[in-house]
Design a protein around this motif. Structure first.
Motif, PDB file in Angstrom:
ATOM      1  N   GLN A  91      34.003  -0.170  12.768  1.00 40.75           N
ATOM      2  CA  GLN A  91      33.660  -1.620  12.273  1.00 40.75           C
ATOM      3  C   GLN A  91      32.289  -1.978  12.435  1.00 40.75           C
ATOM      4  OE1 GLN A  91      35.909  -2.950  10.177  1.00 40.75           O
ATOM      5  NE2 GLN A  91      34.224  -4.637   9.801  1.00 40.75           N
ATOM      6  N   LYS A  92      31.976  -1.536  13.539  1.00 40.29           N
ATOM      7  CA  LYS A  92      30.375  -1.871  14.010  1.00 40.29           C
ATOM      8  C   LYS A  92      29.296  -1.000  13.085  1.00 40.29           C
ATOM      9  CE  LYS A  92      27.800  -2.843  18.300  1.00 40.29           C
ATOM     10  NZ  LYS A  92      27.713  -2.806  19.508  1.00 40.29           N
ATOM     11  N   ALA A  93      29.861   0.250  12.965  1.00 45.66           N
ATOM     12  CA  ALA A  93      28.950   0.936  11.968  1.00 45.66           C
ATOM     13  C   ALA A  93      28.998   0.435  10.607  1.00 45.66           C
ATOM     14  CB  ALA A  93      29.494   2.398  11.950  1.00 45.66           C
ATOM     15  N   LEU A  94      30.005  -0.236   9.966  1.00 46.34           N
ATOM     16  CA  LEU A  94      30.389  -0.773   8.891  1.00 46.34           C
ATOM     17  C   LEU A  94      29.309  -1.875   8.741  1.00 46.34           C
ATOM     18  CD1 LEU A  94      31.805  -1.004   6.014  1.00 46.34           C
ATOM     19  CD2 LEU A  94      33.173  -2.241   7.209  1.00 46.34           C
ATOM     20  N   SER A  95      29.118  -2.711   9.636  1.00 46.87           N
ATOM     21  CA  SER A  95      28.395  -3.837   9.480  1.00 46.87           C
ATOM     22  C   SER A  95      26.799  -3.397   9.800  1.00 46.87           C
ATOM     23  CB  SER A  95      28.657  -4.962  10.451  1.00 46.87           C
ATOM     24  OG  SER A  95      28.532  -4.517  12.054  1.00 46.87           O
ATOM     25  N   CYS A  96      26.630  -2.276   9.929  1.00 49.63           N
ATOM     26  CA  CYS A  96      25.029  -1.701  10.253  1.00 49.63           C
ATOM     27  C   CYS A  96      24.469  -1.139   8.829  1.00 49.63           C
ATOM     28  CB  CYS A  96      24.949  -0.615  11.225  1.00 49.63           C
ATOM     29  SG  CYS A  96      25.062  -1.111  12.851  1.00 49.63           S
ATOM     30  N   GLY A  97      25.238  -1.121   7.912  1.00 48.06           N
ATOM     31  CA  GLY A  97      24.822  -0.562   6.451  1.00 48.06           C
ATOM     32  C   GLY A  97      24.997  -1.809   5.676  1.00 48.06           C
ATOM     33  N   TRP A 101      18.569  -3.162  16.066  1.00 51.06           N
ATOM     34  CA  TRP A 101      17.605  -2.618  14.974  1.00 51.06           C
ATOM     35  C   TRP A 101      17.987  -2.497  13.456  1.00 51.06           C
ATOM     36  CZ3 TRP A 101      16.916   2.059  18.643  1.00 51.06           C
ATOM     37  CH2 TRP A 101      15.792   1.832  19.532  1.00 51.06           C
ATOM     38  N   CYS A 102      19.351  -2.293  13.482  1.00 46.21           N
ATOM     39  CA  CYS A 102      20.090  -1.995  11.839  1.00 46.21           C
ATOM     40  C   CYS A 102      20.457  -3.613  11.486  1.00 46.21           C
ATOM     41  CB  CYS A 102      21.330  -1.373  12.062  1.00 46.21           C
ATOM     42  SG  CYS A 102      21.314   0.192  12.460  1.00 46.21           S
ATOM     43  N   LYS A 103      20.467  -4.428  12.107  1.00 49.05           N
ATOM     44  CA  LYS A 103      20.566  -5.884  11.460  1.00 49.05           C
ATOM     45  C   LYS A 103      19.439  -6.558  11.272  1.00 49.05           C
ATOM     46  CE  LYS A 103      24.023  -7.109  10.853  1.00 49.05           C
ATOM     47  NZ  LYS A 103      24.880  -7.038   9.634  1.00 49.05           N
ATOM     48  N   GLN A 104      18.130  -6.142  11.622  1.00 50.34           N
ATOM     49  CA  GLN A 104      16.913  -6.820  11.382  1.00 50.34           C
ATOM     50  C   GLN A 104      16.980  -7.062   9.913  1.00 50.34           C
ATOM     51  OE1 GLN A 104      14.263  -5.296  14.946  1.00 50.34           O
ATOM     52  NE2 GLN A 104      13.154  -5.557  13.056  1.00 50.34           N
ATOM     53  N   SER A 105      15.963  -7.889   9.414  1.00 51.54           N
ATOM     54  CA  SER A 105      15.747  -8.031   8.040  1.00 51.54           C
ATOM     55  C   SER A 105      14.381  -7.419   7.755  1.00 51.54           C
ATOM     56  CB  SER A 105      15.724  -9.517   7.700  1.00 51.54           C
ATOM     57  OG  SER A 105      14.568 -10.343   8.474  1.00 51.54           O
ATOM     58  N   ASP A 106      13.443  -7.317   8.656  1.00 48.81           N
ATOM     59  CA  ASP A 106      12.221  -6.750   8.234  1.00 48.81           C
ATOM     60  C   ASP A 106      12.294  -5.103   8.497  1.00 48.81           C
ATOM     61  OD1 ASP A 106      11.199  -9.056   8.050  1.00 48.81           O
ATOM     62  OD2 ASP A 106      10.712  -9.579  10.206  1.00 48.81           O
ATOM     63  N   THR A 107      11.581  -4.376   7.608  1.00 48.38           N
ATOM     64  CA  THR A 107      11.501  -3.004   7.378  1.00 48.38           C
ATOM     65  C   THR A 107       9.917  -2.655   7.180  1.00 48.38           C
ATOM     66  OG1 THR A 107      11.537  -3.101   5.046  1.00 48.38           O
ATOM     67  CG2 THR A 107      13.630  -2.950   6.254  1.00 48.38           C
ATOM     68  N   VAL A 108       9.595  -1.592   7.398  1.00 43.85           N
ATOM     69  CA  VAL A 108       8.068  -1.231   7.104  1.00 43.85           C
ATOM     70  C   VAL A 108       7.710  -1.423   5.832  1.00 43.85           C
ATOM     71  CG1 VAL A 108       6.903   1.013   6.875  1.00 43.85           C
ATOM     72  CG2 VAL A 108       8.305   0.796   8.766  1.00 43.85           C
ATOM     73  N   LEU A 144      17.513   0.179   6.762  1.00 42.50           N
ATOM     74  CA  LEU A 144      17.577   1.101   5.541  1.00 42.50           C
ATOM     75  C   LEU A 144      18.379   2.133   5.791  1.00 42.50           C
ATOM     76  CD1 LEU A 144      14.147   0.400   4.135  1.00 42.50           C
ATOM     77  CD2 LEU A 144      16.255  -0.610   3.214  1.00 42.50           C
ATOM     78  N   LEU A 145      19.071   2.558   6.866  1.00 47.51           N
ATOM     79  CA  LEU A 145      19.531   3.838   7.076  1.00 47.51           C
ATOM     80  C   LEU A 145      20.885   3.829   6.366  1.00 47.51           C
ATOM     81  CD1 LEU A 145      19.006   6.648   8.594  1.00 47.51           C
ATOM     82  CD2 LEU A 145      20.433   5.577  10.608  1.00 47.51           C
ATOM     83  N   GLY A 146      21.679   2.788   6.047  1.00 42.96           N
ATOM     84  CA  GLY A 146      22.843   2.948   5.560  1.00 42.96           C
ATOM     85  C   GLY A 146      22.646   2.032   4.236  1.00 42.96           C
ATOM     86  N   SER A 147      22.895   2.679   2.900  1.00 40.58           N
ATOM     87  CA  SER A 147      22.898   2.004   1.883  1.00 40.58           C
ATOM     88  C   SER A 147      23.904   2.569   0.556  1.00 40.58           C
ATOM     89  CB  SER A 147      21.540   1.995   1.331  1.00 40.58           C
ATOM     90  OG  SER A 147      20.929   1.254   0.190  1.00 40.58           O
ATOM     91  N   THR A 148      23.534   2.258  -0.503  1.00 38.80           N
ATOM     92  CA  THR A 148      24.592   2.961  -1.653  1.00 38.80           C
ATOM     93  C   THR A 148      23.613   3.055  -2.816  1.00 38.80           C
ATOM     94  OG1 THR A 148      26.506   2.253  -2.980  1.00 38.80           O
ATOM     95  CG2 THR A 148      24.769   0.440  -2.616  1.00 38.80           C
ATOM     96  N   GLY A 149      24.334   3.955  -3.745  1.00 38.55           N
ATOM     97  CA  GLY A 149      23.612   4.343  -4.867  1.00 38.55           C
ATOM     98  C   GLY A 149      24.314   5.102  -5.686  1.00 38.55           C
ATOM     99  N   VAL A 150      23.881   5.694  -6.796  1.00 39.75           N
ATOM    100  CA  VAL A 150      24.656   6.814  -7.883  1.00 39.75           C
ATOM    101  C   VAL A 150      23.910   8.126  -8.069  1.00 39.75           C
ATOM    102  CG1 VAL A 150      25.497   4.827  -9.035  1.00 39.75           C
ATOM    103  CG2 VAL A 150      23.575   5.666  -9.760  1.00 39.75           C
ATOM    104  N   VAL A 151      24.536   9.364  -8.230  1.00 40.33           N
ATOM    105  CA  VAL A 151      23.885  10.295  -8.465  1.00 40.33           C
ATOM    106  C   VAL A 151      24.416  10.869  -9.829  1.00 40.33           C
ATOM    107  CG1 VAL A 151      23.644  12.732  -7.751  1.00 40.33           C
ATOM    108  CG2 VAL A 151      24.076  10.969  -5.870  1.00 40.33           C
TER     109      VAL A 151
END
Length: 363
Positions: free
Chosen positions: A69-75, A9-16, A110-117
């Motif tokens: 490592q698996k979690a890392l590759s999911c984001g 699920w996390c590695k799919q390219s399609d999202t809502v 899209l559950l794991g991503s990056t950004g700034v605050v």
């Protein structure tokens, strides 16, 4: 543990969001079910210590490293490198999707991503609404606002005045803004339909009092009342402005004496908030949001484009008038907002810092 089902699920390219961009007439929740539920034929893993039920402290050191490592590759972390502590938390979050992909209230990729605050506010509720109002007034294309409780009040008036200002500015540019709003005001009809479209003659009067269409001719405002009886409260409080800014706050839109918190978030992670907003809305978008085809991950980060090295007060003593329900002062940037608010707690006379803050809080 992160099962193959969750990993896929996390590695799919399609999202809502990406599917809606192809066809905005679709229903977000139907897309979600089609992507992550209807066609999922991955067998459920056996419930054993070496599978779903195993916690990090039950795993061997090698297994734990493999799982992280698996979690890392999911984001999608870009050039960032998440810390081990972060990955442990993230691992727990995505592992919960095994109970159901909707647990994250966002498309799993899209559950794991990056950004700034660039800004965090810890203050009484009106200060949070002042920032929300400024962000709404500065919008160029679209606004999504989700809150649990909305009550006509000084806090809500700061926001509704900003919507009127937004319409005025859009009119001057010859444009129209699309605005979607979700709140939770329990209704018996929600026993049959959880998401109720709220007509103008209901949202513009009584205890809500959002602007009527004639007051905001350049804003297309639509409202949904979302609740799952009996205890399924829509408890989220977040906004997405132009798919470039997400505001995550602790407060409802009502008057209270609480100390609240708001985080202003920018960067690729805004796409995650955007996807969650679409799922919160739940119904087909009519009209669609203008920026469905304009992801934040491919756009410049607003605060990086408008850096201001000097947030100090002019001459150290200049006092700026407060933005209020009766006197509106919309600032053009975060820096100007900070100056305006900080001037309210500038030391006056023989005041101590504590006395200056107390004076501001008592206004």
């Amino acid at each position: 543990m992160i099962t193959d089902r969750v990993y896929n699920w996390c590695k799919q390219s399609d999202t809502v969001t990406s599917e809606l961009a192809k066809d905005p007439s679709q229903c977000p929740w139907k897309i979600f079910k089609d992507l992550y539920e209807t066609h999922d034929h991955t067998p459920h893993p056996k419930r054993s210590v070496d599978c779903v039920s195993a916690s990090s402290d039950e795993l061997s050191s090698t297994q734990e490293k493999d799982q992280l490592q698996k979690a890392l590759s999911c984001g999608n972390w870009g050039s960032s490198v998440p810390s081990e502590l972060f990955l442990q938390v993230y691992h727990g979050a995505i592992g919960s999707l095994e109970k159901g992909p909707s647990s994250g209230v966002v498309s799993p990729p899209l559950l794991g991503s990056t950004g700034v605050v660039p800004l965090t506010i810890v203050a009484p509720l009106p200060d949070l609404c002042r920032h929300l109002a400024n962000c709404i007034a500065r919008a160029k294309h679209e606004v999504f606002l989700g809150t649990n409780f909305w009550v006509h009040s000084d806090a809500s008036t700061l926001v509704t005045n900003a919507i009127r200002e937004l319409s005025k500015r859009a009119g001057q540019r010859g444009e129209k803004i699309v605005m979607k709003m979700v709140y939770d005001r329990g209704n018996p009809r929600q026993a049959w339909e959880n998401r109720l479209r709220v007509p103008e003659d209901q949202y513009s009067v009584g205890k809500v009092r959002l602007p009527a269409a004639e007051e905001i001719p350049h804003v297309d405002l639509q409202v949904i009342n979302f609740h799952r009886p009996i205890f399924g409260t829509f408890h989220a409080k977040f906004s997405v402005i132009d798919r470039r800014i997400a505001l995550l706050q602790s407060s409802n839109i009502q008057d209270n004496d609480n100390l609240e918190m708001l985080s202003h978030i920018e960067g690729p992670i805004v796409d995650s908030f955007y996807d969650a907003a679409l799922l919160s809305w739940g119904k087909p978008l009519d009209p669609p949001l203008p920026l469905l085809n304009s992801p934040a991950i491919h756009a410049p980060i607003p605060c990086h484009e408008a850096r201001s090295p000097d947030l100090s007060l002019a001459n150290g003593t200049e006092i700026f008038p407060e933005h209020s329900t009766s006197s509106s002062y919309y600032d053009v940037s975060l820096a100007q907002e900070a100056k305006r608010v900080n001037s309210g707690v500038y030391l006056r006379g023989e005041e101590s810092p504590t006395q200056a803050v107390t004076r501001y809080l008592s206004m």
